[in-house]
Design a protein around this motif. Structure first.
Motif, PDB file in Angstrom:
ATOM      1  N   ILE A  73       0.855  -1.292   0.000  1.00  0.00           N
ATOM      2  CA  ILE A  73       0.019   0.095  -0.084  1.00  0.00           C
ATOM      3  C   ILE A  73       0.891   1.156  -0.043  1.00  0.00           C
ATOM      4  O   ILE A  73       0.540   2.144  -0.469  1.00  0.00           O
ATOM      5  CB  ILE A  73      -1.017  -0.116   1.084  1.00  0.00           C
ATOM      6  N   GLU A  74       1.869   1.293   0.665  1.00  0.00           N
ATOM      7  CA  GLU A  74       2.522   2.294   0.970  1.00  0.00           C
ATOM      8  C   GLU A  74       3.653   2.798  -0.663  1.00  0.00           C
ATOM      9  O   GLU A  74       3.986   4.048  -0.733  1.00  0.00           O
ATOM     10  CB  GLU A  74       3.744   2.345   1.695  1.00  0.00           C
ATOM     11  N   GLU A  75       3.372   1.915  -1.509  1.00  0.00           N
ATOM     12  CA  GLU A  75       3.914   2.102  -2.744  1.00  0.00           C
ATOM     13  C   GLU A  75       2.942   2.961  -3.611  1.00  0.00           C
ATOM     14  O   GLU A  75       3.251   3.473  -4.589  1.00  0.00           O
ATOM     15  CB  GLU A  75       4.278   0.755  -3.470  1.00  0.00           C
ATOM     16  N   VAL A  76       1.591   2.806  -3.206  1.00  0.00           N
ATOM     17  CA  VAL A  76       0.598   3.360  -4.107  1.00  0.00           C
ATOM     18  C   VAL A  76       0.214   4.886  -3.444  1.00  0.00           C
ATOM     19  O   VAL A  76       0.173   5.747  -4.014  1.00  0.00           O
ATOM     20  CB  VAL A  76      -0.450   2.571  -4.409  1.00  0.00           C
ATOM     21  N   VAL A  77       0.191   4.570  -1.834  1.00  0.00           N
ATOM     22  CA  VAL A  77      -0.381   5.714  -1.133  1.00  0.00           C
ATOM     23  C   VAL A  77       0.658   5.998   0.024  1.00  0.00           C
ATOM     24  O   VAL A  77       0.565   5.242   1.160  1.00  0.00           O
ATOM     25  CB  VAL A  77      -1.532   5.694  -0.651  1.00  0.00           C
ATOM     26  N   ASP A  78       1.346   6.775   0.206  1.00  0.00           N
ATOM     27  CA  ASP A  78       2.516   6.856   1.160  1.00  0.00           C
ATOM     28  C   ASP A  78       1.892   7.534   2.376  1.00  0.00           C
ATOM     29  O   ASP A  78       1.484   8.641   2.213  1.00  0.00           O
ATOM     30  CB  ASP A  78       3.627   7.659   0.638  1.00  0.00           C
ATOM     31  N   HIS A  79       1.982   6.852   3.395  1.00  0.00           N
ATOM     32  CA  HIS A  79       1.289   7.434   4.668  1.00  0.00           C
ATOM     33  C   HIS A  79       1.994   6.641   5.862  1.00  0.00           C
ATOM     34  O   HIS A  79       2.211   5.705   5.858  1.00  0.00           O
ATOM     35  CB  HIS A  79      -0.205   7.180   4.930  1.00  0.00           C
ATOM     36  N   GLU A  80       2.290   7.761   6.826  1.00  0.00           N
ATOM     37  CA  GLU A  80       2.911   7.144   8.120  1.00  0.00           C
ATOM     38  C   GLU A  80       2.272   5.912   8.708  1.00  0.00           C
ATOM     39  O   GLU A  80       2.741   5.078   9.340  1.00  0.00           O
ATOM     40  CB  GLU A  80       3.334   8.162   8.978  1.00  0.00           C
ATOM     41  N   ARG A  85       4.747  -1.585   7.382  1.00  0.00           N
ATOM     42  CA  ARG A  85       4.127  -2.691   7.785  1.00  0.00           C
ATOM     43  C   ARG A  85       3.877  -3.946   7.220  1.00  0.00           C
ATOM     44  O   ARG A  85       3.627  -4.977   7.585  1.00  0.00           O
ATOM     45  CB  ARG A  85       2.843  -2.260   8.306  1.00  0.00           C
ATOM     46  N   GLY A  86       4.304  -3.772   5.883  1.00  0.00           N
ATOM     47  CA  GLY A  86       4.106  -4.932   4.713  1.00  0.00           C
ATOM     48  C   GLY A  86       2.855  -5.426   4.545  1.00  0.00           C
ATOM     49  O   GLY A  86       2.532  -6.516   3.996  1.00  0.00           O
ATOM     50  N   TRP A  87       1.779  -4.198   4.542  1.00  0.00           N
ATOM     51  CA  TRP A  87       0.545  -4.536   4.016  1.00  0.00           C
ATOM     52  C   TRP A  87       0.400  -4.609   2.557  1.00  0.00           C
ATOM     53  O   TRP A  87       0.778  -3.573   1.782  1.00  0.00           O
ATOM     54  CB  TRP A  87      -0.400  -3.663   4.807  1.00  0.00           C
ATOM     55  N   ARG A  88      -0.473  -5.794   2.103  1.00  0.00           N
ATOM     56  CA  ARG A  88      -0.583  -5.503   0.664  1.00  0.00           C
ATOM     57  C   ARG A  88      -1.917  -5.332  -0.009  1.00  0.00           C
ATOM     58  O   ARG A  88      -2.793  -5.733   0.701  1.00  0.00           O
ATOM     59  CB  ARG A  88       0.043  -7.044   0.239  1.00  0.00           C
ATOM     60  N   ILE A  89      -1.876  -5.041  -1.071  1.00  0.00           N
ATOM     61  CA  ILE A  89      -3.295  -4.655  -1.926  1.00  0.00           C
ATOM     62  C   ILE A  89      -3.781  -6.137  -2.195  1.00  0.00           C
ATOM     63  O   ILE A  89      -3.009  -6.845  -3.066  1.00  0.00           O
ATOM     64  CB  ILE A  89      -3.188  -3.627  -2.999  1.00  0.00           C
ATOM     65  N   VAL A  90      -5.002  -6.239  -1.966  1.00  0.00           N
ATOM     66  CA  VAL A  90      -5.677  -7.425  -2.427  1.00  0.00           C
ATOM     67  C   VAL A  90      -6.744  -7.352  -3.140  1.00  0.00           C
ATOM     68  O   VAL A  90      -7.355  -8.280  -3.889  1.00  0.00           O
ATOM     69  CB  VAL A  90      -6.067  -8.554  -1.274  1.00  0.00           C
ATOM     70  N   GLU A  91      -7.098  -6.066  -3.414  1.00  0.00           N
ATOM     71  CA  GLU A  91      -8.365  -5.885  -4.211  1.00  0.00           C
ATOM     72  C   GLU A  91      -8.655  -4.484  -4.475  1.00  0.00           C
ATOM     73  O   GLU A  91      -8.013  -3.632  -3.927  1.00  0.00           O
ATOM     74  CB  GLU A  91      -9.705  -6.536  -3.621  1.00  0.00           C
ATOM     75  N   VAL A 106      -6.859  -3.561   1.432  1.00  0.00           N
ATOM     76  CA  VAL A 106      -5.429  -4.104   1.803  1.00  0.00           C
ATOM     77  C   VAL A 106      -5.576  -5.124   2.945  1.00  0.00           C
ATOM     78  O   VAL A 106      -6.225  -4.847   4.161  1.00  0.00           O
ATOM     79  CB  VAL A 106      -4.779  -2.702   2.328  1.00  0.00           C
ATOM     80  N   ALA A 107      -4.805  -6.151   2.867  1.00  0.00           N
ATOM     81  CA  ALA A 107      -4.991  -7.284   3.937  1.00  0.00           C
ATOM     82  C   ALA A 107      -3.847  -6.727   5.161  1.00  0.00           C
ATOM     83  O   ALA A 107      -2.636  -6.752   4.833  1.00  0.00           O
ATOM     84  CB  ALA A 107      -4.410  -8.380   3.238  1.00  0.00           C
ATOM     85  N   MET A 108      -4.447  -6.564   6.121  1.00  0.00           N
ATOM     86  CA  MET A 108      -3.823  -5.831   7.411  1.00  0.00           C
ATOM     87  C   MET A 108      -3.557  -7.222   8.394  1.00  0.00           C
ATOM     88  O   MET A 108      -2.563  -7.191   9.164  1.00  0.00           O
ATOM     89  CB  MET A 108      -4.545  -4.848   8.236  1.00  0.00           C
ATOM     90  N   GLY A 109      -4.345  -8.073   8.310  1.00  0.00           N
ATOM     91  CA  GLY A 109      -4.596  -9.407   9.292  1.00  0.00           C
ATOM     92  C   GLY A 109      -5.014  -8.504  10.613  1.00  0.00           C
ATOM     93  O   GLY A 109      -5.433  -7.382  10.661  1.00  0.00           O
ATOM     94  N   SER A 110      -5.452  -9.719  11.511  1.00  0.00           N
ATOM     95  CA  SER A 110      -5.781  -9.144  12.873  1.00  0.00           C
ATOM     96  C   SER A 110      -5.393 -10.137  13.810  1.00  0.00           C
ATOM     97  O   SER A 110      -4.534 -10.761  13.639  1.00  0.00           O
ATOM     98  CB  SER A 110      -7.374  -9.370  12.678  1.00  0.00           C
ATOM     99  N   MET A 111      -5.334  -9.428  15.054  1.00  0.00           N
ATOM    100  CA  MET A 111      -4.792 -10.028  16.301  1.00  0.00           C
ATOM    101  C   MET A 111      -5.926 -10.059  17.320  1.00  0.00           C
ATOM    102  O   MET A 111      -6.428  -9.047  17.462  1.00  0.00           O
ATOM    103  CB  MET A 111      -3.384  -9.516  16.534  1.00  0.00           C
ATOM    104  N   PRO A 112      -5.846 -11.318  18.076  1.00  0.00           N
ATOM    105  CA  PRO A 112      -6.932 -11.590  19.091  1.00  0.00           C
ATOM    106  C   PRO A 112      -6.463 -10.242  20.093  1.00  0.00           C
ATOM    107  O   PRO A 112      -5.535  -9.974  20.422  1.00  0.00           O
ATOM    108  CB  PRO A 112      -6.896 -12.839  19.476  1.00  0.00           C
ATOM    109  N   TYR A 113      -7.687  -9.709  21.001  1.00  0.00           N
ATOM    110  CA  TYR A 113      -7.331  -8.911  21.989  1.00  0.00           C
ATOM    111  C   TYR A 113      -8.643  -9.079  23.003  1.00  0.00           C
ATOM    112  O   TYR A 113      -9.880  -9.175  22.517  1.00  0.00           O
ATOM    113  CB  TYR A 113      -7.283  -7.540  21.718  1.00  0.00           C
ATOM    114  N   GLN A 114      -8.193  -9.465  24.128  1.00  0.00           N
ATOM    115  CA  GLN A 114      -9.557  -9.554  25.238  1.00  0.00           C
ATOM    116  C   GLN A 114      -9.745  -8.251  25.989  1.00  0.00           C
ATOM    117  O   GLN A 114      -8.792  -7.661  26.515  1.00  0.00           O
ATOM    118  CB  GLN A 114      -8.855 -10.732  26.157  1.00  0.00           C
ATOM    119  N   MET A 115     -10.923  -7.839  25.660  1.00  0.00           N
ATOM    120  CA  MET A 115     -11.168  -6.708  26.357  1.00  0.00           C
ATOM    121  C   MET A 115     -11.468  -6.646  27.806  1.00  0.00           C
ATOM    122  O   MET A 115     -11.737  -7.886  28.147  1.00  0.00           O
ATOM    123  CB  MET A 115     -12.602  -6.286  25.942  1.00  0.00           C
TER     124      MET A 115
END
Length: 120
Positions: A73-80, A85-91, A106-115
């Motif tokens: 994504i940073e190769e198309v839209v540069d933003h801090e 982060r290595g996030w890739r465009i999927v669609e 963009v596929a970011m993935g997710s991670m579990p978090y217990q509130m």
């Protein structure tokens, strides 16, 4: 579902506004913490189910033809926020209604978090 529909769907969202006109909406759900933001440059981004949606400007078809699935994504839209982060465009979705450019998925993935207030 469009980013605007995602934002307006629930009444208990947390909204943070900045004096430059940008804002961030946080949606705390059973399954996730999702974000919707309109930035000062009018760019719209949203997250949901481990995906980042980035609304592009209407820069014309020549710019869009350069975008490839699997590209960072940073190769198309540069933003801090997503740089390094290595996030890739999927669609890519066409704008609806066609008032802006398309939306990158963009596929970011997710991670579990217990509130803290939720039982394990």
């Amino acid at each position: 579902m469009t980013p605007t529909e995602l934002m307006s769907r629930y009444a208990d969202d947390l909204r943070f506004e900045h004096r430059d006109g940008s804002y961030l909406v946080m949606q705390v759900r059973e399954h996730s913490l999702d974000l919707y933001a309109r930035m000062a440059d009018d760019r719209v981004i949203a997250t949901r189910f481990g995906e980042l949606r980035v609304e592009l400007d209407d820069d014309g078809p020549e710019r869009l033809s350069e975008i490839r699935f699997g590209q960072m994504i940073e190769e198309v839209v540069d933003h801090e926020l997503w740089r390094g982060r290595g996030w890739r465009i999927v669609e890519m979705e066409d704008a609806f209604p066609p008032l802006t450019g398309p939306t990158l998925i963009v596929a970011m993935g997710s991670m579990p978090y217990q509130m803290p207030w939720m039982p394990m």
